[in-house]
Design a protein around this motif. Sequence first.
Motif, short mmCIF file in Angstrom:
data_model
loop_
_atom_site.label_atom_id
_atom_site.label_comp_id
_atom_site.label_asym_id
_atom_site.label_seq_id
_atom_site.Cartn_x
_atom_site.Cartn_y
_atom_site.Cartn_z
N UNK A 275 0.81 -1.13 -0.14
CA UNK A 275 0.05 0.05 0.01
C UNK A 275 0.98 1.32 0.01
N UNK A 276 0.81 1.71 -1.30
CA UNK A 276 1.60 3.31 -1.21
C UNK A 276 0.71 4.42 -1.35
N UNK A 277 0.81 5.28 -0.23
CA UNK A 277 0.13 6.68 0.20
C UNK A 277 0.89 7.55 -0.03
N UNK A 278 0.38 8.64 -1.14
CA UNK A 278 1.32 9.54 -1.58
C UNK A 278 0.60 10.83 -2.07
N UNK A 279 0.99 11.93 -1.74
CA UNK A 279 0.45 13.01 -2.45
C UNK A 279 0.66 13.06 -3.91
N UNK A 280 -0.28 13.62 -4.71
CA UNK A 280 0.05 13.51 -6.08
C UNK A 280 -0.80 14.63 -6.76
N UNK A 281 -0.82 14.78 -7.96
CA UNK A 281 -1.41 15.70 -8.64
C UNK A 281 -2.56 15.03 -9.89
N UNK A 282 -3.58 15.58 -9.91
CA UNK A 282 -4.51 15.15 -10.77
C UNK A 282 -4.42 15.71 -12.21
N UNK A 283 -3.46 16.84 -12.28
CA UNK A 283 -3.35 17.28 -13.48
C UNK A 283 -1.86 17.00 -14.09
N UNK A 284 -1.56 17.65 -15.26
CA UNK A 284 -0.56 17.29 -15.84
C UNK A 284 0.62 17.51 -14.85
N UNK A 285 2.05 17.04 -15.27
CA UNK A 285 3.16 17.20 -14.37
C UNK A 285 3.45 18.62 -14.44
N UNK A 286 4.01 19.13 -13.24
CA UNK A 286 4.64 20.73 -13.21
C UNK A 286 5.77 20.74 -12.42
#
Length: 408
Positions: A275-286
């Motif tokens: 189980x990997x829990x991480x902050x992430x973006x739901x948009x394109x990389x920036x």
Amino acid sequence: MWQTIFEKMVSRLIQNGELRVTYPDGRTRSFGPGGALTAAIHIKDKSLFKGLCTHPDLALGEAYMDERLTIENNDIEGLIKLVLRNSYTSVLPPWVQFADRTRFALGRWIQRNTPELARSNVSHHYDLSNDFYRLFLDEDMQYSCAYFTDPAMSLEEAQIAKKNHIAQKLHIEPGMRVLDIGCGWGGMAITLARDYGARVTGVTLSREQLALARERAAEQGLSDVIDFRLIDYREINEPFDRIVSVGMLEHVGLPHYAEYFDKVSDLLSPDGIALIHTIGRSGPPMAESEWITKYIFPGGYVPSLSELAPPIEKSGLWNADLEVLRLHYAMTLRHWLQRFDDNIDKVRETHDDRFIRMWRYYLTVCFLAFEEQKQAVFQFQLTHRRDAVPITRDYLYHDHGPRRQAAE
């Protein structure tokens, strides 16, 4: 010249709400059509205009820290919200857009988190002192997104719910070997050992966290079933039935994603679950924030889903489930900021006002990133076998508490 460029840039930027600017000479000018969303700043140093025009993110944060720019009523939230709601990249000067593209292109060099750099980067943030983090975290010192099944939950209740939600996804049986990558102050490892009967190996690069995690395990009589180590996850070579990693992938760095997921795949048993829990973006990389990278998380990076999917696919692991937690981290961060402010006198005993402004700015910018931008938390449930977990999510919601007592 730079003041003129600043005024043109802000005039184009503020299309909703109003920004009032007081200049070093005392003159005041308003930008924007007006409305409910307003903020007012006082620029006290005329040399600041150049920085605000060339590196606005970095310059704004630094100027606030150094009090070369003050905010009316110290309303950091109001100012950053106004900026974010008017963040149209197309209106920024070409040199700012070019700098952002360049920083993004250089990301693989900036985030070259070798074992040596990773230790230094972790120490920069996590070795401030355990007593400092106690001032605003929950009792279990969970420094990651909580899980609010009810918005009215206390921070303690939401962090307990987070740990149990993750434990349910891991399907832990008593006696299972669990690896906790980036174990922090040991709260997750202690929960899995004490309440679910697991035998846990927790790894961290923070000496402060390691010392307290070991102390806490000993106090609960769990030292024989929890092994906390000061070691890079890349140096682990033994097999595990379960792997959990909460809030650590953000420190791995874009160049190391394949290495990270390959390592998870190698260490996970054939019928295991990670189980990997991480902050992430739901948009394109920036590109990552210059200010955050310099002052808060050197070497850190918030990935987009499109950057995580390829290394997961190439690792051979099944993405058995992906859950997206949206406003949970905003709520968590608001709790942290409130507790930080409630304990401000204690913070001042060990840190100066510049540090306090830096920390308040950091917490505010972060919760607004989850409320105003395309930022969320991803929970990846990874397996080698497609049938390693149930084929529906029903099992996650029948029981949010520990299912088993620790193994004898």
